[in-house]
Design an enzyme around this catalytic site. Structure first.
Site, PDB file in Angstrom:
ATOM      1  N   ASN A   1       0.800  -1.218   0.000  1.00  0.00           N
ATOM      2  CA  ASN A   1       0.000   0.000   0.000  1.00  0.00           C
ATOM      3  C   ASN A   1       0.836   1.272   0.000  1.00  0.00           C
ATOM      4  OD1 ASN A   1      -1.648  -2.099   2.080  1.00  0.00           O
ATOM      5  ND2 ASN A   1      -2.739  -1.354   0.279  1.00  0.00           N
TER       6      ASN A   1
ATOM      7  N   VAL B   1       1.158   6.821   0.002  1.00  0.00           N
ATOM      8  CA  VAL B   1       0.406   5.750   0.652  1.00  0.00           C
ATOM      9  C   VAL B   1      -1.069   5.850   0.301  1.00  0.00           C
ATOM     10  CG1 VAL B   1       0.108   7.081   2.788  1.00  0.00           C
ATOM     11  CG2 VAL B   1      -0.023   4.619   2.879  1.00  0.00           C
ATOM     12  N   CYS B   2      -1.681   4.702   0.151  1.00  0.00           N
ATOM     13  CA  CYS B   2      -3.122   4.618  -0.092  1.00  0.00           C
ATOM     14  C   CYS B   2      -3.785   4.341   1.260  1.00  0.00           C
ATOM     15  CB  CYS B   2      -3.415   3.500  -1.087  1.00  0.00           C
ATOM     16  SG  CYS B   2      -5.157   3.334  -1.458  1.00  0.00           S
ATOM     17  N   LEU B   3      -4.300   5.388   1.872  1.00  0.00           N
ATOM     18  CA  LEU B   3      -4.899   5.279   3.201  1.00  0.00           C
ATOM     19  C   LEU B   3      -6.345   5.763   3.129  1.00  0.00           C
ATOM     20  CD1 LEU B   3      -4.287   4.594   6.196  1.00  0.00           C
ATOM     21  CD2 LEU B   3      -3.656   6.999   6.497  1.00  0.00           C
TER      22      LEU B   3
ATOM     23  N   LEU C   1      -2.528   0.177   9.008  1.00  0.00           N
ATOM     24  CA  LEU C   1      -2.347  -0.277   7.633  1.00  0.00           C
ATOM     25  C   LEU C   1      -0.971  -0.902   7.429  1.00  0.00           C
ATOM     26  CD1 LEU C   1      -3.479  -0.396   4.698  1.00  0.00           C
ATOM     27  CD2 LEU C   1      -2.309   1.799   4.340  1.00  0.00           C
TER      28      LEU C   1
END
Length: 156
Positions: A81, A88-90, A114
């Site tokens: 991720n 970052v894909c949060l 995550l």
């Protein structure tokens, strides 16, 4: 400058929690002369990432809290991720999910969650996500190697 006032309060609140050791996901938060850019040292809790600490930057837009912050890993991390540039894909800070009531310490806690529990169904790096799902042992080994090479020492 609503963003400045809110961020100054949030920074003080987080620093108090760090000093009191009531949070474990963050060891240090600093800013330069710009309150809209925070430098944080986050502390994952699960293997293989718990062997180190990771420097991240949190960049807040001038429209904060009405627009979400952007997080960038400064410490390289082998994670499905997080891309090669540290982006970052949060979900909590995505434009469609962001809520102005969310505090920065909640964002940092979500980020550590995550890191500890990758989401291979929503990867930024499909090759790593596939390895995480199909060969967890090899993923853990590669991730730990990068932690030992680049992450900040947990003892410090």
């Amino acid at each position: 400058m609503a963003a400045t006032r809110r961020l100054q309060k949030e920074l003080v609140d987080i620093q108090k929690k760090i000093d009191a050791k009531t949070i474990s996901y963050c060891k240090r938060v600093t800013t330069d002369d710009n309150i809209l850019l925070w430098h944080c040292l986050i502390v994952p809790t699960k293997m293989p990432f718990k062997e180190g600490q990771f420097l991240i930057d949190i960049a807040f837009p001038a429209e904060y809290p009405f627009k979400p912050p952007k997080i960038t890993f400064k410490t390289p991390i082998y994670h499905p991720n997080v891309d090669e540039k540290g982006q970052v894909c949060l979900p909590i800070i995505s434009a469609e999910n962001w809520k102005p009531a969310v505090k920065t310490d909640q964002v940092m806690q979500s980020l550590v969650d995550l890191v500890d529990e990758p989401e291979p169904d929503h990867p930024l790096r499909a090759d790593i996500a596939e390895e995480y799902v199909k060969n967890r042992e090899r993923f853990d080994k590669k991730a730990l190697e990068l932690v030992k090479q680049h992450a900040h020492d947990k003892a410090k």
